[in-house]
Write a protein that holds these residues in place. Structure first.
Motif, PDB file in Angstrom:
ATOM      1  N   ALA A 126       0.825  -1.313   0.021  1.00 48.22           N
ATOM      2  CA  ALA A 126      -0.014   0.007  -0.009  1.00 48.22           C
ATOM      3  C   ALA A 126       0.765   1.222  -0.084  1.00 48.22           C
ATOM      4  N   LEU A 127       2.043   1.148   0.756  1.00 48.50           N
ATOM      5  CA  LEU A 127       2.771   2.417   0.936  1.00 48.50           C
ATOM      6  C   LEU A 127       3.372   2.749  -0.665  1.00 48.50           C
ATOM      7  N   VAL A 128       3.788   1.625  -1.351  1.00 52.43           N
ATOM      8  CA  VAL A 128       4.396   1.783  -2.553  1.00 52.43           C
ATOM      9  C   VAL A 128       3.283   2.359  -3.587  1.00 52.43           C
ATOM     10  N   LEU A 129       2.074   1.564  -3.581  1.00 52.30           N
ATOM     11  CA  LEU A 129       0.944   2.298  -4.377  1.00 52.30           C
ATOM     12  C   LEU A 129       0.732   3.873  -4.095  1.00 52.30           C
ATOM     13  N   ALA A 130       1.001   4.248  -2.889  1.00 53.66           N
ATOM     14  CA  ALA A 130       0.653   5.499  -2.270  1.00 53.66           C
ATOM     15  C   ALA A 130       1.806   6.584  -2.822  1.00 53.66           C
ATOM     16  N   ILE A 131       3.122   6.190  -2.968  1.00 52.92           N
ATOM     17  CA  ILE A 131       3.897   7.177  -3.318  1.00 52.92           C
ATOM     18  C   ILE A 131       4.347   7.198  -4.691  1.00 52.92           C
TER      19      ILE A 131
END
Length: 274
Positions: free
Chosen positions: A245-250
């Motif tokens: 999710a963090l990768v998708l967010a950044i």
């Protein structure tokens, strides 16, 4: 002498590489571990995945309700940046073109406000907005305007000092009023500074968790950082999904930064030096 210069040069390169690796290493951990299973993360956090998996990403995408969360983050970030650019560029124009003790005092007040940490005004600010029923997206946009305007005004005033007043006078002689001078002549010349304000604030607003967590209280308005927090439970943490999710967010903010990065240094130097 040449040997000393060469040693100094290679020493700076080595230090730069070490610092770069220190900064890049956390991103490496996030990206690599996002392709691991939960068990694989605990068995080998620092190593490469034994059997890479892409299942984390569609699962995280669905559990995040990514499209809705993305739109919420986009509306909060985009709306806040729009009003910051509009109001602070006009304020910078007025302060730079009307030199007086009052203008200097207002500019000094904006500069001093950059030193005030948000945590010191967090509780009374949220209480005030809650009392007038202005929380969620509307309230957070206004709060971001107040919190982000100091740096933006500082940059705009510095940049406008490098624009000759003769341009204003020539435009007024040709029949323009002050608003037209600002909109058609001054603002287009401030493109590097405007891009800098956009990028710096976009990175802040898009990744912010603290302020949305205490202002947004409606389920359908949660931003990506708020939704990502659901992967961190009271008794267990779904690290594999959280990292995906963090990768998708950044990804969106990295794309924005890559597209606009060439303007950032010019904008900061124009606002700080001139």
């Amino acid at each position: 002498m040449k040997n000393k210069i060469r040693i100094h040069k290679y020493s700076m390169i080595l230090i730069g590489l070490i610092v770069s690796l220190i900064w890049i290493y956390p991103f490496y951990l996030v990206i690599v571990n996002s392709f691991k299973t939960k068990a694989d993360i605990f068995n080998s956090t620092l190593g490469l995945p034994q059997i890479p998996t892409l299942e984390n990403y569609p699962t995280a995408f669905m559990e995040l309700d990514f499209i809705q969360s993305f739109m919420n983050s986009f509306l909060v970030t985009g709306g806040s940046i729009l009003i910051i650019v509009m109001f602070t560029s006009m304020a910078g124009y007025a302060l730079s073109r009307n030199p007086s003790k009052t203008s200097s005092g207002i500019y000094f007040l904006f500069a001093i406000c950059m030193l005030i940490p948000f945590q010191s005004i967090m509780i009374p600010l949220v209480s005030l907005f809650g009392a007038v029923d202005m929380l969620n997206r509307t309230g957070i946009a206004i709060m971001y305007l107040g919190l982000g305007s100091s740096m933006a005004v500082f940059l705009y005033v510095g940049a406008m000092k490098g624009i000759p007043r003769a341009l204003d006078e020539a435009a007024i002689i040709d029949g323009c009023n002050r608003l037209q001078v600002y909109w058609y002549i001054i603002l287009p010349m401030l493109k590097p500074t405007t891009v800098t304000v956009i990028v710096l604030n976009a990175i802040w607003f898009w990744n912010d968790y603290l302020l949305p967590s205490i202002v947004i209280n409606k389920e359908g308005m949660y931003t990506i950082p708020l939704k990502t927090f659901y992967f961190f439970g009271e008794y267990s943490t779904q690290w594999h999904l959280a990292l995906a999710a963090l990768v998708l967010a950044i990804i969106p903010i990295i794309i924005l930064y890559v597209i606009l990065q060439k303007y950032i240094i010019n904008g900061i130097s124009d606002g700080a030096v001139k």
